[in-house]
Motif scaffolding. Structure first.
Motif, PDB file in Angstrom:
ATOM      1  N   THR A 184     107.032  72.015  14.157  1.00 47.01           N
ATOM      2  CA  THR A 184     108.152  71.081  14.026  1.00 47.01           C
ATOM      3  C   THR A 184     109.202  71.323  15.096  1.00 47.01           C
ATOM      4  N   VAL A 185     109.200  72.513  15.665  1.00 50.48           N
ATOM      5  CA  VAL A 185     110.124  72.834  16.759  1.00 50.48           C
ATOM      6  C   VAL A 185     109.448  72.656  18.113  1.00 50.48           C
ATOM      7  N   ALA A 186     108.275  73.272  18.271  1.00 47.96           N
ATOM      8  CA  ALA A 186     107.607  73.299  19.573  1.00 47.96           C
ATOM      9  C   ALA A 186     107.200  71.910  20.048  1.00 47.96           C
ATOM     10  N   ASP A 187     106.678  71.079  19.151  1.00 47.84           N
ATOM     11  CA  ASP A 187     106.179  69.778  19.587  1.00 47.84           C
ATOM     12  C   ASP A 187     107.306  68.836  19.990  1.00 47.84           C
ATOM     13  N   GLU A 188     108.464  69.005  19.386  1.00 48.30           N
ATOM     14  CA  GLU A 188     109.615  68.220  19.831  1.00 48.30           C
ATOM     15  C   GLU A 188     109.995  68.613  21.258  1.00 48.30           C
ATOM     16  N   GLU A 189     109.967  69.905  21.537  1.00 54.62           N
ATOM     17  CA  GLU A 189     110.266  70.379  22.892  1.00 54.62           C
ATOM     18  C   GLU A 189     109.192  69.906  23.876  1.00 54.62           C
ATOM     19  N   HIS A 190     107.939  69.967  23.476  1.00 60.23           N
ATOM     20  CA  HIS A 190     106.839  69.580  24.368  1.00 60.23           C
ATOM     21  C   HIS A 190     106.862  68.092  24.709  1.00 60.23           C
ATOM     22  N   SER A 191     107.471  67.282  23.843  1.00 55.85           N
ATOM     23  CA  SER A 191     107.493  65.836  24.099  1.00 55.85           C
ATOM     24  C   SER A 191     108.634  65.410  25.012  1.00 55.85           C
ATOM     25  N   ASP A 192     109.555  66.297  25.268  1.00 57.91           N
ATOM     26  CA  ASP A 192     110.743  65.982  26.068  1.00 57.91           C
ATOM     27  C   ASP A 192     110.467  66.252  27.550  1.00 57.91           C
ATOM     28  N   VAL A 193     109.796  65.299  28.207  1.00 57.13           N
ATOM     29  CA  VAL A 193     109.359  65.534  29.586  1.00 57.13           C
ATOM     30  C   VAL A 193     109.743  64.413  30.551  1.00 57.13           C
ATOM     31  N   TYR A 194     110.506  63.435  30.106  1.00 52.09           N
ATOM     32  CA  TYR A 194     110.813  62.306  30.984  1.00 52.09           C
ATOM     33  C   TYR A 194     111.470  62.750  32.287  1.00 52.09           C
ATOM     34  N   HIS A 195     112.268  63.798  32.226  1.00 51.49           N
ATOM     35  CA  HIS A 195     112.980  64.252  33.422  1.00 51.49           C
ATOM     36  C   HIS A 195     112.049  64.913  34.443  1.00 51.49           C
ATOM     37  N   TYR A 196     110.785  65.134  34.058  1.00 52.25           N
ATOM     38  CA  TYR A 196     109.825  65.711  35.000  1.00 52.25           C
ATOM     39  C   TYR A 196     109.001  64.638  35.722  1.00 52.25           C
ATOM     40  N   LEU A 197     109.172  63.382  35.364  1.00 54.49           N
ATOM     41  CA  LEU A 197     108.396  62.319  35.986  1.00 54.49           C
ATOM     42  C   LEU A 197     108.862  62.098  37.418  1.00 54.49           C
ATOM     43  N   SER A 198     107.906  61.929  38.310  1.00 51.19           N
ATOM     44  CA  SER A 198     108.229  61.555  39.679  1.00 51.19           C
ATOM     45  C   SER A 198     108.287  60.029  39.755  1.00 51.19           C
ATOM     46  N   ASN A 199     108.666  59.488  40.903  1.00 53.20           N
ATOM     47  CA  ASN A 199     108.828  58.045  41.052  1.00 53.20           C
ATOM     48  C   ASN A 199     107.546  57.304  40.692  1.00 53.20           C
ATOM     49  N   MET A 200     107.707  56.225  39.944  1.00 59.16           N
ATOM     50  CA  MET A 200     106.569  55.390  39.550  1.00 59.16           C
ATOM     51  C   MET A 200     106.831  53.965  40.006  1.00 59.16           C
ATOM     52  N   ASN A 201     105.779  53.303  40.493  1.00 53.38           N
ATOM     53  CA  ASN A 201     105.940  51.900  40.856  1.00 53.38           C
ATOM     54  C   ASN A 201     105.582  51.022  39.662  1.00 53.38           C
ATOM     55  N   GLU A 202     105.773  49.732  39.819  1.00 54.69           N
ATOM     56  CA  GLU A 202     105.592  48.812  38.694  1.00 54.69           C
ATOM     57  C   GLU A 202     104.153  48.825  38.179  1.00 54.69           C
ATOM     58  N   GLN A 203     103.186  48.898  39.079  1.00 57.46           N
ATOM     59  CA  GLN A 203     101.787  48.920  38.661  1.00 57.46           C
ATOM     60  C   GLN A 203     101.485  50.168  37.826  1.00 57.46           C
ATOM     61  N   GLN A 204     102.006  51.323  38.225  1.00 54.92           N
ATOM     62  CA  GLN A 204     101.790  52.553  37.479  1.00 54.92           C
ATOM     63  C   GLN A 204     102.450  52.494  36.102  1.00 54.92           C
ATOM     64  N   VAL A 205     103.598  51.859  36.038  1.00 56.18           N
ATOM     65  CA  VAL A 205     104.296  51.722  34.759  1.00 56.18           C
ATOM     66  C   VAL A 205     103.503  50.829  33.809  1.00 56.18           C
ATOM     67  N   GLU A 206     102.957  49.740  34.328  1.00 58.54           N
ATOM     68  CA  GLU A 206     102.159  48.854  33.484  1.00 58.54           C
ATOM     69  C   GLU A 206     100.902  49.564  32.985  1.00 58.54           C
ATOM     70  N   GLU A 207     100.290  50.374  33.834  1.00 58.88           N
ATOM     71  CA  GLU A 207      99.127  51.158  33.404  1.00 58.88           C
ATOM     72  C   GLU A 207      99.536  52.150  32.316  1.00 58.88           C
ATOM     73  N   ALA A 208     100.691  52.782  32.485  1.00 59.76           N
ATOM     74  CA  ALA A 208     101.190  53.737  31.496  1.00 59.76           C
ATOM     75  C   ALA A 208     101.403  53.053  30.149  1.00 59.76           C
ATOM     76  N   LYS A 209     101.984  51.870  30.148  1.00 59.63           N
ATOM     77  CA  LYS A 209     102.224  51.146  28.903  1.00 59.63           C
ATOM     78  C   LYS A 209     100.910  50.849  28.191  1.00 59.63           C
ATOM     79  N   HIS A 210      99.917  50.413  28.951  1.00 61.33           N
ATOM     80  CA  HIS A 210      98.600  50.121  28.378  1.00 61.33           C
ATOM     81  C   HIS A 210      97.984  51.378  27.758  1.00 61.33           C
ATOM     82  N   LEU A 211      98.028  52.484  28.480  1.00 56.45           N
ATOM     83  CA  LEU A 211      97.405  53.718  28.003  1.00 56.45           C
ATOM     84  C   LEU A 211      98.154  54.325  26.822  1.00 56.45           C
ATOM     85  N   ILE A 212      99.457  54.149  26.794  1.00 58.87           N
ATOM     86  CA  ILE A 212     100.237  54.625  25.645  1.00 58.87           C
ATOM     87  C   ILE A 212      99.817  53.871  24.386  1.00 58.87           C
ATOM     88  N   LYS A 213      99.693  52.561  24.485  1.00 56.96           N
ATOM     89  CA  LYS A 213      99.282  51.773  23.324  1.00 56.96           C
ATOM     90  C   LYS A 213      97.867  52.154  22.894  1.00 56.96           C
TER      91      LYS A 213
END
Length: 209
Positions: free
Chosen positions: A164-193
């Protein structure tokens, strides 16, 4: 668009997908408030998921040795002992040794999806699928289960408390993302779903038993 806008869009999708899962999946909707050991036979599937999760994190760490952060290395180090922790919890309740069981096909499918994220996806997608999505789901699940185990007066809950503690920490990674273009973002949305779909099917298979 800026990275911040992309991240906001992605986060909204993850939060929305997981909220819907929690509101509709029988694992959450019908999970008993008072838990008996017989209600936890599904933990055998979780054991196999946990075992493979540690292994696939090792695969990802090996791929990204030069990452400018330590997420890949520390995530593996923190997860590698968790399968045995769960096994000890199960044996302490008199449940069957999960080592001698087999996971449901739906669990196998989710494991395979995570291996794909670890072994072939670029680092941004790997972070979004394994950390932002799968680990955020895991935190939601562990909080849900721990509350009911505590309500039932069960002891030796270290495995559940840690997550309950560790997994919350492990999910907090947005600040580690490097630049993404629109195509990569659309692929990410598809794969997340797709990832949340796989999670939903997996948890339905657990609770069906």
């Amino acid at each position: 668009m800026t990275t911040a806008v992309y991240v906001e869009q992605i986060n909204e999708i993850i939060e929305g997908q997981l909220k819907h899962l929690k509101e509709t999946n029988p694992f959450f909707v019908k999970f008993p408030q008072k838990v008996q050991p017989s209600d936890l036979t599904w933990c055998s599937h979780l054991y196999h998921l946990s075992h493979h999760f540690a292994e696939l994190l090792k695969v990802r760490w090996d791929r990204f040795q030069d990452a400018p952060h330590d997420v890949f290395s520390t995530h593996y180090q923190e997860e590698k002992d968790h399968p045995e922790m769960l096994r000890e919890f199960m044996l302490g309740l008199g449940l069957k040794d999960p080592v001698h069981s087999r996971p449901s096909y739906e669990t196998e499918n989710f494991i395979s999806a995570l291996y794909r994220a670890a072994a072939v996806m670029e680092d941004n997608l790997s972070l979004l699928i394994i950390n932002s999505t799968a680990e955020k789901f895991a935190h939601m699940m562990y909080v849900h289960v721990l509350e009911r185990l505590q309500n039932s007066g069960m002891s030796n809950l270290t495995y559940w408390e840690v997550h309950t503690v560790a997994d919350e920490e492990h999910s907090d990674v947005y600040h580690y993302l490097s630049n993404m273009n629109e195509q990569q973002v659309e692929e990410a949305k598809h794969l997340i779903k797709y990832t949340v779909y796989a999670i939903d099917q997996m948890q339905r298979s657990w609770f069906a038993e």
